[in-house]
Design a protein around this motif. Structure first.
Motif, PDB file in Angstrom:
ATOM      1  N   ALA A  58     -95.855  39.711  15.485  1.00 35.06           N
ATOM      2  CA  ALA A  58     -95.341  38.936  16.315  1.00 35.06           C
ATOM      3  C   ALA A  58     -93.996  38.690  16.170  1.00 35.06           C
ATOM      4  N   TYR A  59     -92.931  38.463  17.240  1.00 37.15           N
ATOM      5  CA  TYR A  59     -91.610  38.338  17.036  1.00 37.15           C
ATOM      6  C   TYR A  59     -91.239  37.129  17.748  1.00 37.15           C
ATOM      7  N   VAL A  60     -90.688  36.184  17.033  1.00 38.30           N
ATOM      8  CA  VAL A  60     -89.946  34.831  17.771  1.00 38.30           C
ATOM      9  C   VAL A  60     -88.576  34.996  17.663  1.00 38.30           C
ATOM     10  N   PRO A  61     -88.138  35.005  18.786  1.00 35.66           N
ATOM     11  CA  PRO A  61     -86.358  34.998  18.650  1.00 35.66           C
ATOM     12  C   PRO A  61     -85.911  33.558  18.184  1.00 35.66           C
ATOM     13  N   TRP A  62     -84.991  33.875  17.337  1.00 35.80           N
ATOM     14  CA  TRP A  62     -84.388  32.388  16.653  1.00 35.80           C
ATOM     15  C   TRP A  62     -83.800  31.474  17.564  1.00 35.80           C
ATOM     16  N   GLN A  63     -84.218  30.193  17.261  1.00 37.84           N
ATOM     17  CA  GLN A  63     -83.436  29.296  18.088  1.00 37.84           C
ATOM     18  C   GLN A  63     -81.756  28.930  17.761  1.00 37.84           C
ATOM     19  N   ARG A  64     -81.170  28.841  18.681  1.00 32.69           N
ATOM     20  CA  ARG A  64     -79.460  28.716  18.321  1.00 32.69           C
ATOM     21  C   ARG A  64     -79.331  27.187  19.131  1.00 32.69           C
ATOM     22  N   PHE A  65     -78.624  26.518  18.386  1.00 29.88           N
ATOM     23  CA  PHE A  65     -78.486  25.189  18.683  1.00 29.88           C
ATOM     24  C   PHE A  65     -77.437  25.009  20.061  1.00 29.88           C
ATOM     25  N   GLU A  66     -78.083  24.660  21.006  1.00 26.27           N
ATOM     26  CA  GLU A  66     -77.077  24.448  22.318  1.00 26.27           C
ATOM     27  C   GLU A  66     -77.054  23.093  22.636  1.00 26.27           C
ATOM     28  N   GLY A  67     -77.302  21.998  21.577  1.00 19.51           N
ATOM     29  CA  GLY A  67     -76.966  20.628  22.149  1.00 19.51           C
ATOM     30  C   GLY A  67     -78.476  20.229  22.221  1.00 19.51           C
ATOM     31  N   ILE A  68     -78.476  18.952  22.734  1.00 18.84           N
ATOM     32  CA  ILE A  68     -80.011  18.177  22.950  1.00 18.84           C
ATOM     33  C   ILE A  68     -79.529  17.469  24.250  1.00 18.84           C
ATOM     34  N   TYR A  69     -80.784  17.048  24.992  1.00 15.11           N
ATOM     35  CA  TYR A  69     -80.911  16.429  26.168  1.00 15.11           C
ATOM     36  C   TYR A  69     -79.889  15.076  25.902  1.00 15.11           C
ATOM     37  N   GLU A  70     -79.282  14.892  27.305  1.00 18.67           N
ATOM     38  CA  GLU A  70     -78.438  13.561  27.207  1.00 18.67           C
ATOM     39  C   GLU A  70     -79.223  12.364  26.890  1.00 18.67           C
ATOM     40  N   ASP A  71     -80.414  12.297  27.905  1.00 16.12           N
ATOM     41  CA  ASP A  71     -81.237  11.255  28.145  1.00 16.12           C
ATOM     42  C   ASP A  71     -82.383  11.246  27.136  1.00 16.12           C
ATOM     43  N   LEU A  72     -82.369  10.364  26.096  1.00 14.11           N
ATOM     44  CA  LEU A  72     -83.196  10.773  25.126  1.00 14.11           C
ATOM     45  C   LEU A  72     -84.632  10.264  25.255  1.00 14.11           C
ATOM     46  N   GLU A  73     -84.539   9.021  26.418  1.00 15.06           N
ATOM     47  CA  GLU A  73     -85.873   8.534  26.798  1.00 15.06           C
ATOM     48  C   GLU A  73     -86.543   9.616  27.407  1.00 15.06           C
ATOM     49  N   LYS A  74     -85.980  10.374  28.203  1.00 16.86           N
ATOM     50  CA  LYS A  74     -86.525  11.378  29.087  1.00 16.86           C
ATOM     51  C   LYS A  74     -87.035  12.417  27.899  1.00 16.86           C
ATOM     52  N   ALA A  75     -86.152  12.733  27.179  1.00 20.76           N
ATOM     53  CA  ALA A  75     -86.533  13.713  26.015  1.00 20.76           C
ATOM     54  C   ALA A  75     -87.792  13.329  25.192  1.00 20.76           C
ATOM     55  N   TYR A  76     -87.972  12.062  24.888  1.00 18.18           N
ATOM     56  CA  TYR A  76     -89.365  11.508  24.316  1.00 18.18           C
ATOM     57  C   TYR A  76     -90.416  11.585  25.248  1.00 18.18           C
ATOM     58  N   CYS A  77     -90.280  11.396  26.551  1.00 11.81           N
ATOM     59  CA  CYS A  77     -91.525  11.655  27.346  1.00 11.81           C
ATOM     60  C   CYS A  77     -91.666  12.986  27.575  1.00 11.81           C
ATOM     61  N   ILE A  78     -90.654  13.826  27.477  1.00  9.88           N
ATOM     62  CA  ILE A  78     -91.074  15.522  27.726  1.00  9.88           C
ATOM     63  C   ILE A  78     -91.677  15.942  26.265  1.00  9.88           C
ATOM     64  N   GLY A  79     -91.168  15.469  25.019  1.00 12.04           N
ATOM     65  CA  GLY A  79     -91.883  15.670  24.043  1.00 12.04           C
ATOM     66  C   GLY A  79     -90.961  16.751  23.198  1.00 12.04           C
TER      67      GLY A  79
END
Lengths: 55, 84
Positions: free
Chosen positions: A18-39
């Motif tokens: 299996a090959y998993v491409p490496w995650q690069r930091f592109e910043g995070i969601y502005e709305d943390l409440e939305k991110a919390y619900c998205i997971g």
């Protein structure tokens, strides 16, 4: 972590590995409440299961 | 939602953000940008927790420090039907 283009090098990879491409930091969601619900706070990891194929 | 519940929810949300950043940093320990994000949100979390604990009740025993009375037992117990 050098950048690997899967298609250019696919013949070098042994099968059944299996090959998993490496995650690069592109910043995070502005709305943390939305991110919390998205997971996740990372847009690139927001992959809701759509009951058939992966998004 | 009253101020207490909203603050508790905010602590949960910023805590989630700090955990997500920590998980990313576990595999990317040299990512300066992510470290700055972690420091930023961790400070917010610590500040919110201190504020909540002073205003309402301590949410962890290490936040129960007080120059008046001991408030660690002041938090509502889970079976008292307060949790949402």
């Amino acid at each position: 972590m050098q950048e690997f283009r899967l298609d250019e090098h696919s013949e070098q990879f042994p099968v059944a590995m299996a090959y998993v491409p490496w995650q690069r930091f592109e910043g995070i969601y502005e709305d943390l409440e939305k991110a919390y619900c998205i997971g996740t706070i990372f847009p690139e990891l927001n992959k809701p299961f759509t009951g058939g194929r992966c998004v | 939602m009253n101020n207490k519940d909203q603050m508790l929810r905010d602590i949960g949300i910023v805590g989630f953000t700090v955990t997500e950043l920590a998980l990313y940093l576990d595999t990317h320990p040299h990512d300066r940008n992510a470290i700055e994000y972690f420091n930023h949100y961790n400070r917010i979390k610590t500040q919110l927790e201190k504020e909540f604990s002073k205003k309402y009740f301590p949410i962890r025993v290490d936040l129960a420090e007080s120059n008046q009375e001991w408030r660690w037992g002041a938090a509502p117990l889970p079976w008292e039907g307060v949790c949402g």
